[in-house]
Scaffold this active site. Structure first.
Site, PDB file in Angstrom:
ATOM      1  N   GLU A   7      24.971   5.953  -1.890  1.00 24.88           N
ATOM      2  CA  GLU A   7      25.183   4.837  -0.963  1.00 24.88           C
ATOM      3  C   GLU A   7      26.346   5.130  -0.020  1.00 24.88           C
ATOM      4  O   GLU A   7      26.278   4.873   1.197  1.00 24.88           O
ATOM      5  CB  GLU A   7      25.453   3.553  -1.756  1.00 24.88           C
ATOM      6  CG  GLU A   7      25.637   2.320  -0.899  1.00 24.88           C
ATOM      7  CD  GLU A   7      25.917   1.071  -1.716  1.00 24.88           C
ATOM      8  OE1 GLU A   7      26.126   0.003  -1.107  1.00 24.88           O
ATOM      9  OE2 GLU A   7      25.927   1.160  -2.970  1.00 24.88           O
ATOM     10  N   GLU A  51      29.350  -4.606  -9.723  1.00 24.25           N
ATOM     11  CA  GLU A  51      28.184  -5.305  -9.155  1.00 24.25           C
ATOM     12  C   GLU A  51      26.907  -4.544  -9.468  1.00 24.25           C
ATOM     13  O   GLU A  51      25.891  -5.124  -9.880  1.00 24.25           O
ATOM     14  CB  GLU A  51      28.364  -5.468  -7.651  1.00 24.25           C
ATOM     15  CG  GLU A  51      27.161  -6.088  -6.946  1.00 24.25           C
ATOM     16  CD  GLU A  51      26.815  -5.376  -5.669  1.00 24.25           C
ATOM     17  OE1 GLU A  51      25.647  -4.939  -5.528  1.00 24.25           O
ATOM     18  OE2 GLU A  51      27.705  -5.234  -4.796  1.00 24.25           O
ATOM     19  N   HIS A  52      26.930  -3.232  -9.299  1.00 28.41           N
ATOM     20  CA  HIS A  52      25.758  -2.411  -9.610  1.00 28.41           C
ATOM     21  C   HIS A  52      25.431  -2.456 -11.102  1.00 28.41           C
ATOM     22  O   HIS A  52      24.264  -2.575 -11.490  1.00 28.41           O
ATOM     23  CB  HIS A  52      26.009  -0.964  -9.190  1.00 28.41           C
ATOM     24  CG  HIS A  52      25.761  -0.696  -7.741  1.00 28.41           C
ATOM     25  ND1 HIS A  52      24.741   0.112  -7.300  1.00 28.41           N
ATOM     26  CD2 HIS A  52      26.398  -1.129  -6.625  1.00 28.41           C
ATOM     27  CE1 HIS A  52      24.756   0.183  -5.975  1.00 28.41           C
ATOM     28  NE2 HIS A  52      25.771  -0.559  -5.542  1.00 28.41           N
TER      29      HIS A  52
END
Length: 442
Positions: free
Chosen positions: A147, A70-71
């Site tokens: 994160e 996704e990143h």
């Protein structure tokens, strides 16, 4: 009446929504599914591209790859750099983001309706043509580790993820953390990410939902054009991949709350963050409307039982609420409170007692009216947000396989009886399995 969303032709093409706008669904070449809701009262569009694969679909050797991927889709394509992708939305005043969940991943953008072609071009480019280089993985790996570190610093994040893992099983696909672990992310190589991408990012998996000032046929043609430009072969007559299926897990039976051994996570905090609960309902359970009503009464707002008893009457906590979550084969319910460590035992006792009392004595007519008003009001406010409505279309397609209007959902909630709520409370009262405490040492 709810409208079924079949995987084969002919498609359910025309559906009238509760707002008076037109909801349409088409299966495009390649098996791509497109659902739109045209709303001429706004001048914007929210468009989402969904892949029905999440962290639960990772193989052990690809652990963490869904979130990493996704990143990386924002890190560049053959046509665009990472800055180009960010600039594309910024310079038209739009926004874009993505979400990785346990059962799906989606990428979305919100722009003026005149800029919809730009949003589709950028998102389709990301989906079909991500570069996925060693260099971008090396950089983004550090971002993801930050994160994960940020989440580790948040006792509510730590407690919730631990609670989910303990209820669903830490060694099961659903019980694994969505973002992966530090060890898994550090060990993940670009070849594993590319393999995950090649396996799941395919036309037959893609679902596109859009709400706002748009034309369905124009968007369908634009979408097909941009996906083909990205190298996808969109064969005529191809069908979507069947929706996720599976029988409910055999979840463990409940125990007395006093018999649960807390899973304690020591943190240097001023409060103890307590999660208490156990197995709940699946995402497709026929009782999910009953669960919504029960959660609203138990811990869904300032008038809820937990808030009034634990906070307002006794002053034992600032934050206290109930929650539930459902997946294809399993679900959970939980109670949460944050309080000073010396009060944790009393708060746990009070939270469990509220469920037991609901199971024993039921709920009042006044509570049922408040719950109905709360739920219907929330649904009505969601109609004013194109992003929320875009998400409803995605859930209808990926999870339920049918489109149900807000009015029809309200009718189902209004049909819930107090006796239904009491019966479900009896099931939950007998389903406690898990307690997680995050805070200072006792």
């Amino acid at each position: 009446m709810p409208v079924d969303l079949p995987m084969t032709y002919p498609t359910s093409d025309l559906i009238l929504s509760e707002t008076g706008s037109l909801v349409r669904r088409s299966i495009l070449p390649g098996g791509v599914r497109l659902l739109t809701e045209a709303d001429r009262s706004v001048r914007s569009v929210t468009v989402g591209l969904w892949i029905p694969r999440g962290s639960r679909d990772e193989t052990p050797e690809h652990a963490g790859s869904t979130h990493v991927l996704e990143h990386l889709l924002f890190k560049g394509t053959a046509r665009r750099s990472a800055l180009d992708i960010a600039t594309a939305f910024d310079e038209v005043g739009g926004e874009s983001n993505a979400v990785t969940a346990k059962e799906h991943t989606f990428y979305y953008g919100r722009v003026r309706s005149a800029d919809l072609p730009l949003a589709v071009d950028v998102l389709a480019d990301m989906i079909t043509s991500a570069s996925l280089t060693d260099e971008s993985l090396a950089t983004e790996r550090e971002v993801i580790l930050e994160e994960l570190a940020m989440a580790e610093d948040d006792p509510t994040d730590v407690g919730y993820e631990t609670f989910l893992a303990d209820v669903l099983g830490p060694d099961t696909p659903l019980g694994r953390p969505v973002g992966g672990t530090v060890a898994a992310v550090e060990a993940l190589g670009v070849d594993a990410v590319r393999a995950h991408y090649a396996e799941h990012y395919r036309p037959e998996n893609l679902v596109v939902t859009a709400v706002g000032d748009l034309d369905h046929d124009t968007l369908a043609a634009l979408l097909a054009e941009r996906l083909r430009a990205g190298g996808w072969e969109l064969a005529e007559g191809a069908l979507p991949r069947p929706r996720r299926d599976g029988a409910p897990f055999a979840m463990p039976g409940g125990v007395d709350v006093d018999a649960i051994v807390p899973h304690r996570l020591e943190r240097e905090t001023e409060q103890t963050h307590v999660y208490l609960g156990g197995p709940g309902l699946t995402s497709t359970s026929a009782d999910r409307q009953i669960m919504s009503v029960l959660m609203a009464i138990l811990g869904g707002g300032m008038s809820s039982r937990l808030f009034q008893n634990v906070r307002e009457q006794r002053g034992l906590a600032y934050s206290v609420y109930s929650f539930s979550g459902g997946y294809r084969e399993a679900g959970l319910f939980g109670l949460y409170a944050a309080c000073r460590p010396a009060r944790a035992a009393q708060v746990v006792e009070l939270m469990a007692a509220e469920v037991a009392q609901m199971a024993r004595d039921g709920v009042t007519d006044a509570e049922m009216r408040r719950a109905l008003g709360q739920i219907t009001g929330t649904l009505a406010l969601g109609l004013e947000d194109t992003t929320s409505r875009m998400g409803r279309l995605g859930t209808a397609e990926l999870v339920h396989g049918r489109y149900t209007s807000v009015d029809e959902t309200v009718e189902r909630i209004a049909a819930v009886r107090a006796s239904d709520v009491q019966e479900l409370a009896q099931r939950l009262a007998a389903s406690f399995t898990t307690r997680v405490d995050v805070g200072p040492a006792a």
